[in-house]
Design a protein around this motif. Structure first.
Motif, PDB file in Angstrom:
ATOM      1  N   SER A 169     -10.155   2.456  -1.701  1.00 52.71           N
ATOM      2  CA  SER A 169      -8.296   3.786  -1.210  1.00 52.71           C
ATOM      3  C   SER A 169      -7.777   2.256  -1.618  1.00 52.71           C
ATOM      4  O   SER A 169      -7.312   1.540  -1.255  1.00 52.71           O
ATOM      5  N   ASP A 191     -13.634   4.094   3.994  1.00 51.70           N
ATOM      6  CA  ASP A 191     -12.969   3.365   3.894  1.00 51.70           C
ATOM      7  C   ASP A 191     -12.605   2.075   4.728  1.00 51.70           C
ATOM      8  O   ASP A 191     -11.993   1.079   4.560  1.00 51.70           O
ATOM      9  N   ASN A 230     -13.528  13.137   7.553  1.00 45.96           N
ATOM     10  CA  ASN A 230     -12.819  12.203   7.763  1.00 45.96           C
ATOM     11  C   ASN A 230     -12.952  11.467   8.870  1.00 45.96           C
ATOM     12  O   ASN A 230     -11.785  11.857   9.457  1.00 45.96           O
ATOM     13  N   TYR A 286       2.392   9.267   8.774  1.00 44.52           N
ATOM     14  CA  TYR A 286       0.946   9.582   8.913  1.00 44.52           C
ATOM     15  C   TYR A 286       0.932  10.542  10.168  1.00 44.52           C
ATOM     16  O   TYR A 286       0.465  11.688  10.058  1.00 44.52           O
ATOM     17  N   GLY A 301      -9.827   5.300   7.209  1.00 46.17           N
ATOM     18  CA  GLY A 301      -8.947   3.558   7.365  1.00 46.17           C
ATOM     19  C   GLY A 301      -7.661   3.975   7.369  1.00 46.17           C
ATOM     20  O   GLY A 301      -7.184   4.798   6.942  1.00 46.17           O
ATOM     21  N   MET A 302      -6.567   3.033   8.402  1.00 44.12           N
ATOM     22  CA  MET A 302      -5.548   3.021   8.885  1.00 44.12           C
ATOM     23  C   MET A 302      -4.778   1.209   8.099  1.00 44.12           C
ATOM     24  O   MET A 302      -4.552   0.598   9.085  1.00 44.12           O
ATOM     25  N   LEU A 303      -5.617   1.081   7.311  1.00 39.50           N
ATOM     26  CA  LEU A 303      -4.769  -0.359   7.034  1.00 39.50           C
ATOM     27  C   LEU A 303      -4.701  -1.703   8.569  1.00 39.50           C
ATOM     28  O   LEU A 303      -4.115  -2.775   8.650  1.00 39.50           O
ATOM     29  N   GLU A 304      -6.144  -1.578   8.847  1.00 43.15           N
ATOM     30  CA  GLU A 304      -6.270  -2.500  10.531  1.00 43.15           C
ATOM     31  C   GLU A 304      -6.665  -4.054  10.291  1.00 43.15           C
ATOM     32  O   GLU A 304      -7.156  -4.335   8.751  1.00 43.15           O
ATOM     33  N   LYS A 362     -11.551   8.568  11.451  1.00 42.22           N
ATOM     34  CA  LYS A 362     -10.486   7.775  12.242  1.00 42.22           C
ATOM     35  C   LYS A 362     -10.601   7.497  13.620  1.00 42.22           C
ATOM     36  O   LYS A 362     -10.654   8.451  14.340  1.00 42.22           O
ATOM     37  N   LYS A 404     -10.844   6.062  -4.211  1.00 43.14           N
ATOM     38  CA  LYS A 404     -10.576   6.168  -3.459  1.00 43.14           C
ATOM     39  C   LYS A 404      -8.908   6.264  -4.208  1.00 43.14           C
ATOM     40  O   LYS A 404      -8.403   5.430  -4.344  1.00 43.14           O
ATOM     41  N   TYR A 407      -6.288  -7.066   2.148  1.00 33.89           N
ATOM     42  CA  TYR A 407      -6.161  -6.973   2.792  1.00 33.89           C
ATOM     43  C   TYR A 407      -4.942  -7.984   2.859  1.00 33.89           C
ATOM     44  O   TYR A 407      -4.099  -7.976   3.242  1.00 33.89           O
ATOM     45  N   ASP A 409      -8.136  14.932   7.443  1.00 36.91           N
ATOM     46  CA  ASP A 409      -8.385  13.470   7.341  1.00 36.91           C
ATOM     47  C   ASP A 409      -7.386  13.879   8.442  1.00 36.91           C
ATOM     48  O   ASP A 409      -7.731  14.272   9.531  1.00 36.91           O
ATOM     49  N   GLU A 438      -8.853  14.877  -0.896  1.00 33.07           N
ATOM     50  CA  GLU A 438      -8.588  14.338   1.007  1.00 33.07           C
ATOM     51  C   GLU A 438      -7.786  15.467   1.597  1.00 33.07           C
ATOM     52  O   GLU A 438      -6.589  14.972   0.734  1.00 33.07           O
ATOM     53  N   PHE A 454       0.275  -1.240  -0.409  1.00 31.09           N
ATOM     54  CA  PHE A 454       0.189   0.001   0.464  1.00 31.09           C
ATOM     55  C   PHE A 454       0.826   1.311   0.120  1.00 31.09           C
ATOM     56  O   PHE A 454       1.820   1.112   0.812  1.00 31.09           O
ATOM     57  N   PHE A 506       3.258   8.814   1.223  1.00 24.86           N
ATOM     58  CA  PHE A 506       4.453   9.454   2.425  1.00 24.86           C
ATOM     59  C   PHE A 506       5.047   8.193   2.155  1.00 24.86           C
ATOM     60  O   PHE A 506       6.080   7.861   3.336  1.00 24.86           O
ATOM     61  N   LYS A 544      -4.779   7.275  -4.104  1.00 22.93           N
ATOM     62  CA  LYS A 544      -3.952   8.250  -3.337  1.00 22.93           C
ATOM     63  C   LYS A 544      -3.031   8.909  -4.560  1.00 22.93           C
ATOM     64  O   LYS A 544      -2.846   8.573  -5.414  1.00 22.93           O
TER      65      LYS A 544
HETATM   66  O1  OSB Z   1      -5.032   8.993   4.638  1.00 16.11           O
HETATM   67  O2  OSB Z   1      -6.707   7.310   5.027  1.00 16.11           O
HETATM   68  C1  OSB Z   1      -5.478   7.487   4.773  1.00 16.11           C
HETATM   69  C2  OSB Z   1      -4.037   3.843   4.710  1.00 16.11           C
HETATM   70  C3  OSB Z   1      -3.092   3.925   5.741  1.00 16.11           C
HETATM   71  C4  OSB Z   1      -2.798   6.043   6.272  1.00 16.11           C
HETATM   72  C5  OSB Z   1      -3.723   6.699   5.719  1.00 16.11           C
HETATM   73  C6  OSB Z   1      -4.657   6.344   4.974  1.00 16.11           C
HETATM   74  C7  OSB Z   1      -4.736   5.267   4.950  1.00 16.11           C
HETATM   75  C8  OSB Z   1      -6.070   5.109   3.562  1.00 16.11           C
HETATM   76  C9  OSB Z   1      -6.330   3.341   3.557  1.00 16.11           C
HETATM   77  O3  OSB Z   1      -6.402   5.808   2.648  1.00 16.11           O
HETATM   78  C10 OSB Z   1      -7.760   2.919   4.072  1.00 16.11           C
HETATM   79  C11 OSB Z   1      -7.662   1.845   4.464  1.00 16.11           C
HETATM   80  O4  OSB Z   1      -8.207   0.802   3.283  1.00 16.11           O
HETATM   81  O5  OSB Z   1      -7.537   1.357   5.174  1.00 16.11           O
END
Ligand code: OSB
Ligand code: MG
Length: 384
Positions: free
Chosen positions: A136, A316, A261, A56, A291-294, A263, A162, A323, A239, A214, A19, A23, A164
């Motif tokens: 995303s 997201d 957004n 981030y 989301g934060m790639l949870e 989180k 979405k 994942y 965000d 965003e 991903f 950054f 990047k």
């Molecule tokens: O900016 O939304 C973001 C992932 C890691 C850090 C920041 C972001 C993101 C994503 C991924 O956009 C969202 C996801 O699929 O979990």
């Protein structure tokens, strides 16, 4: 509620596909999990959404581990608190570190929901039983790879895409995507890669009917975003800049964004996320769940939060299989052909935690119990 014990774990979980954002690129997650046990034995899980490095935000996995172990967990174990919504007040001496705090706070909400015998989403005040989902998509090696991915996600039913963006992967890419997919709900996420001097570039993006843009400007800015929003038609979504209900109120008053957004980690947990949602709802600002790639634990918390009434746009939050080869919850999160997630009905998070899977992924583990009666074993750390 009385928190008897906190177990912290770090797991390593490889992503099925890298991903990449403005950054950097992530290939394997280092994820902290907290298991909280109440005095009556009820158990709740939380996930730290910090990334592998402080890119981030200023929090990161190993930093959050130290903060949780040395400060936050000792502040809450052995303490009685009237409700999960008050747990953050126990951690007030620590400034910032919202993602680390949310790890504990969200787990406490699950404990409380289980004690009440209700699904977490209902306990939070959620009203939606099915939530709309988007995806995303990170920066790819080639534009063709991106188009192919978008095609696959639309085929799966996701309601919005979405992508990047970063300097050099922006107007040209969005133009190509729009040419191939003229009617889809599309947006871009810059993760703070631009400045106000890029206004001409953002004006070019106005042609592509994006749902929103965003976090185009600095991670800690709300002032310049207001200036940018005045000069472009595309709605700005914040965000990184929003850490609290108060931040949301300020940004809305300034005109810095038209969408927010939310989180859980970034705002410090469910109680603060509810405040952000409320401020936005009262001001007719749509919110959606980022989301934060949870792993499954964080994903399940996101699903619960996204049932609140102000969450009116696709988030997201998507299927586990995008994942992970195998998630740490059972069943994994799945998405319907209409691009929705049906919320679970079982008490708490509503998903089972796969303990043997978690054990096999764990690289370190720490138990924090009541300070006044620590035995040597209770406080030892286990490195495997
Ligand atoms: O900016 O939304 C973001 C992932 C890691 C850090 C920041 C972001 C993101 C994503 C991924 O956009 C969202 C996801 O699929 O979990
Ligand atoms: Mg973002």
């Amino acid at each position: 509620m009385y928190i008897r014990e906190i177990e912290l774990r770090e797991i390593r979980l490889p992503l099925v596909h890298f991903f990449e954002t403005s950054f950097g690129r992530t290939t394997e997650r280092r994820i902290l999990l907290a298991r909280i046990i109440d005095k009556d034995g009820a158990e709740g899980w939380g996930e730290c959404t910090a990334g592998e490095g402080p890119f981030y935000s200023d929090e990161w996995t190993a930093g959050a581990w130290a903060t949780l172990k040395e400060f936050l967990a000792p502040m809450v174990v052995g303490r009685a608190v009237e409700s999960a919504g008050r747990v953050t007040s126990l951690m007030k001496p620590v400034r910032g570190h919202r993602m680390a705090k949310a790890t504990i706070e969200t787990a406490c909400w699950e404990v409380e929901a289980k004690q009440a015998g209700v699904p977490l989403w209902k306990h939070l005040g959620g009203v939606q039983t099915e939530i709309p989902c988007g995806v995303s998509i990170g920066i790819q090696d080639t534009p063709e790879a991106l188009l192919e991915k978008i095609d696959r996600e639309l085929e799966a039913g996701y309601q919005r895409i979405k992508i990047k963006i970063k300097p050099g992967w922006d107007v040209n890419i969005i133009e190509r995507v729009r040419r191939s997919f003229p009617d889809i709900r599309l947006m871009g996420d810059a993760n703070s890669a631009y400045t106000l001097s890029d206004v001409p570039l953002f004006r070019q993006l106005d042609r592509f009917d994006l749902m929103m843009l965003e976090q185009p400007l600095a991670h800690n800015d709300i002032f310049d975003h207001a200036e940018l929003q005045k000069q472009i038609k595309t709605p700005v979504c914040l965000d990184e800049s929003i850490h609290s209900g108060e931040d949301a109120r300020h940004a809305i008053a300034l005109g810095s964004c038209r969408i927010i957004n939310v989180k859980l980690g970034r705002v410090g947990g469910h109680a603060e996320a509810k405040r952000v949602e409320r401020v936005c709802r009262e001001n007719n600002i749509p919110v959606w769940c980022g989301g934060m790639l949870e792993s499954g634990v964080g994903r399940a918390h996101n699903i619960a939060m996204a049932t609140l009434p102000g969450f009116t746009l696709p988030g997201d939050v998507s299927a586990s299989s995008r994942y992970w080869a195998e998630d740490i919850i059972e069943p994994p999160v799945t998405v319907t052909a209409q691009g929705t997630i049906v919320v679970p009905e079982k008490p708490g998070l509503g998903f089972g935690v796969n303990m043997s899977r978690i054990d096999s992924l764990t690289v370190r583990k720490e138990r924090i119990v009541r300070k006044s009666c620590p035995s040597e074993n209770d406080r030892s750390s286990i490195f495997q």
